[in-house]
Design a protein around this motif. Sequence first.
Motif, PDB file in Angstrom:
ATOM      1  N   SER A   1       0.833  -1.212   0.000  1.00 54.46           N
ATOM      2  CA  SER A   1       0.000   0.000   0.000  1.00 54.46           C
ATOM      3  C   SER A   1       0.861   1.253   0.000  1.00 54.46           C
ATOM      4  O   SER A   1       0.583   2.219  -0.718  1.00 54.46           O
ATOM      5  N   VAL A   2       1.919   1.251   0.815  1.00 57.44           N
ATOM      6  CA  VAL A   2       2.818   2.402   0.867  1.00 57.44           C
ATOM      7  C   VAL A   2       3.537   2.576  -0.474  1.00 57.44           C
ATOM      8  O   VAL A   2       3.627   3.694  -0.996  1.00 57.44           O
ATOM      9  N   VAL A   3       4.024   1.494  -1.051  1.00 54.42           N
ATOM     10  CA  VAL A   3       4.748   1.582  -2.325  1.00 54.42           C
ATOM     11  C   VAL A   3       3.833   2.102  -3.427  1.00 54.42           C
ATOM     12  O   VAL A   3       4.192   3.026  -4.165  1.00 54.42           O
ATOM     13  N   ILE A   4       2.637   1.533  -3.557  1.00 55.54           N
ATOM     14  CA  ILE A   4       1.707   1.977  -4.602  1.00 55.54           C
ATOM     15  C   ILE A   4       1.272   3.420  -4.339  1.00 55.54           C
ATOM     16  O   ILE A   4       1.197   4.231  -5.265  1.00 55.54           O
ATOM     17  N   GLY A   5       1.003   3.759  -3.098  1.00 53.84           N
ATOM     18  CA  GLY A   5       0.637   5.133  -2.765  1.00 53.84           C
ATOM     19  C   GLY A   5       1.746   6.114  -3.105  1.00 53.84           C
ATOM     20  O   GLY A   5       1.492   7.193  -3.652  1.00 53.84           O
ATOM     21  N   TRP A   6       2.987   5.770  -2.783  1.00 57.02           N
ATOM     22  CA  TRP A   6       4.124   6.633  -3.077  1.00 57.02           C
ATOM     23  C   TRP A   6       4.248   6.870  -4.580  1.00 57.02           C
ATOM     24  O   TRP A   6       4.403   7.995  -5.032  1.00 57.02           O
ATOM     25  N   HIS A   7       4.160   5.789  -5.344  1.00 59.74           N
ATOM     26  CA  HIS A   7       4.270   5.932  -6.797  1.00 59.74           C
ATOM     27  C   HIS A   7       3.085   6.709  -7.377  1.00 59.74           C
ATOM     28  O   HIS A   7       3.255   7.477  -8.329  1.00 59.74           O
ATOM     29  N   ALA A   8       1.922   6.509  -6.833  1.00 63.57           N
ATOM     30  CA  ALA A   8       0.734   7.212  -7.335  1.00 63.57           C
ATOM     31  C   ALA A   8       0.827   8.707  -7.062  1.00 63.57           C
ATOM     32  O   ALA A   8       0.384   9.520  -7.880  1.00 63.57           O
ATOM     33  N   LEU A   9       1.395   9.090  -5.926  1.00 66.48           N
ATOM     34  CA  LEU A   9       1.536  10.508  -5.599  1.00 66.48           C
ATOM     35  C   LEU A   9       2.725  11.149  -6.318  1.00 66.48           C
ATOM     36  O   LEU A   9       2.656  12.297  -6.747  1.00 66.48           O
TER      37      LEU A   9
ATOM     38  N   GLY B   1       1.363   9.213 -13.721  1.00 64.53           N
ATOM     39  CA  GLY B   1       1.288   8.832 -15.130  1.00 64.53           C
ATOM     40  C   GLY B   1       2.418   7.943 -15.584  1.00 64.53           C
ATOM     41  O   GLY B   1       2.410   7.467 -16.715  1.00 64.53           O
ATOM     42  N   ARG B   2       3.409   7.732 -14.714  1.00 63.10           N
ATOM     43  CA  ARG B   2       4.589   6.972 -15.148  1.00 63.10           C
ATOM     44  C   ARG B   2       4.762   5.635 -14.445  1.00 63.10           C
ATOM     45  O   ARG B   2       5.826   5.037 -14.532  1.00 63.10           O
ATOM     46  N   ILE B   3       3.750   5.149 -13.787  1.00 61.48           N
ATOM     47  CA  ILE B   3       3.855   3.843 -13.132  1.00 61.48           C
ATOM     48  C   ILE B   3       3.757   2.776 -14.215  1.00 61.48           C
ATOM     49  O   ILE B   3       2.819   2.766 -15.004  1.00 61.48           O
TER      50      ILE B   3
ATOM     51  N   ILE C   1      -2.722 -12.672  -3.494  1.00 64.64           N
ATOM     52  CA  ILE C   1      -2.034 -11.715  -4.360  1.00 64.64           C
ATOM     53  C   ILE C   1      -2.997 -10.726  -4.984  1.00 64.64           C
ATOM     54  O   ILE C   1      -2.615  -9.594  -5.273  1.00 64.64           O
ATOM     55  N   SER C   2      -4.245 -11.122  -5.177  1.00 68.00           N
ATOM     56  CA  SER C   2      -5.207 -10.182  -5.750  1.00 68.00           C
ATOM     57  C   SER C   2      -5.679  -9.149  -4.728  1.00 68.00           C
ATOM     58  O   SER C   2      -6.108  -8.067  -5.106  1.00 68.00           O
ATOM     59  N   LEU C   3      -5.607  -9.471  -3.458  1.00 66.53           N
ATOM     60  CA  LEU C   3      -5.983  -8.518  -2.414  1.00 66.53           C
ATOM     61  C   LEU C   3      -4.880  -7.499  -2.154  1.00 66.53           C
ATOM     62  O   LEU C   3      -5.139  -6.417  -1.641  1.00 66.53           O
ATOM     63  N   ARG C   4      -3.674  -7.833  -2.504  1.00 65.80           N
ATOM     64  CA  ARG C   4      -2.519  -6.984  -2.249  1.00 65.80           C
ATOM     65  C   ARG C   4      -2.444  -5.872  -3.294  1.00 65.80           C
ATOM     66  O   ARG C   4      -2.493  -6.140  -4.490  1.00 65.80           O
ATOM     67  N   PRO C   5      -2.338  -4.618  -2.878  1.00 65.31           N
ATOM     68  CA  PRO C   5      -2.192  -3.537  -3.862  1.00 65.31           C
ATOM     69  C   PRO C   5      -0.949  -3.745  -4.724  1.00 65.31           C
ATOM     70  O   PRO C   5       0.111  -4.111  -4.230  1.00 65.31           O
ATOM     71  N   GLY C   6      -1.105  -3.543  -6.019  1.00 63.83           N
ATOM     72  CA  GLY C   6       0.019  -3.668  -6.932  1.00 63.83           C
ATOM     73  C   GLY C   6       0.122  -5.000  -7.630  1.00 63.83           C
ATOM     74  O   GLY C   6       0.912  -5.151  -8.557  1.00 63.83           O
TER      75      GLY C   6
END
Length: 181
Positions: free
Chosen positions: A79-87, A91-93, A117-122
């Motif tokens: 969640s932290v990794v996906i959130g960091w990349h999203a913020l 547009g570049r993920i 794995i489907s419940l995990r963000p990313g």
Amino acid sequence: MNELLRSVGSRLGMAVWLLAVWLLLWGRVDALTVIGGLAVVLLAYAVSRLPTVPLVTRVRPVPFAKAALEFAWELVVSSVVIGWHALRAPGRIRGAIIEVSARSRSELVLLAVTTSISLRPGTLLVDLDWERAVLRIHGMPVRGPGEADATRDGVLRTERRLMRAFPTPDDDTPPTEEESR
């Protein structure tokens, strides 16, 4: 006889799950709602071929608790990794489809792995080849082969933890600690 009991138990498990979802959707439990839910479950079985739910026959409590804690930790980290990349750069993920050859042949373990794995963000299950036990995962962020390998290794670690937690006859022996490394 044992196969018949397993089949009936699996179908009963799916029926109970469908009835529970029905009751949650209605938001109340009364005689009419339960009878209506049972009718819907019977109708669903009559008009479709619902999958069976694999029965859990053995659970190892310590490996199960370890798998649950590690899953919770992976949820936080992803969640932290996906959130960091999203913020930082929405547009570049970049993502990739990653093929993972599962070791397990147990429907229970593969179902638990794909759900995890489907419940995990990313990460998201894109395809599952049951005969070959090959999972195709969409993983992100994946910027190169190293990150693709890291995602694949994460899925295989999840599978090993779940194989230890839910030993099944379909899997001869759960992986040892040395194989987990």
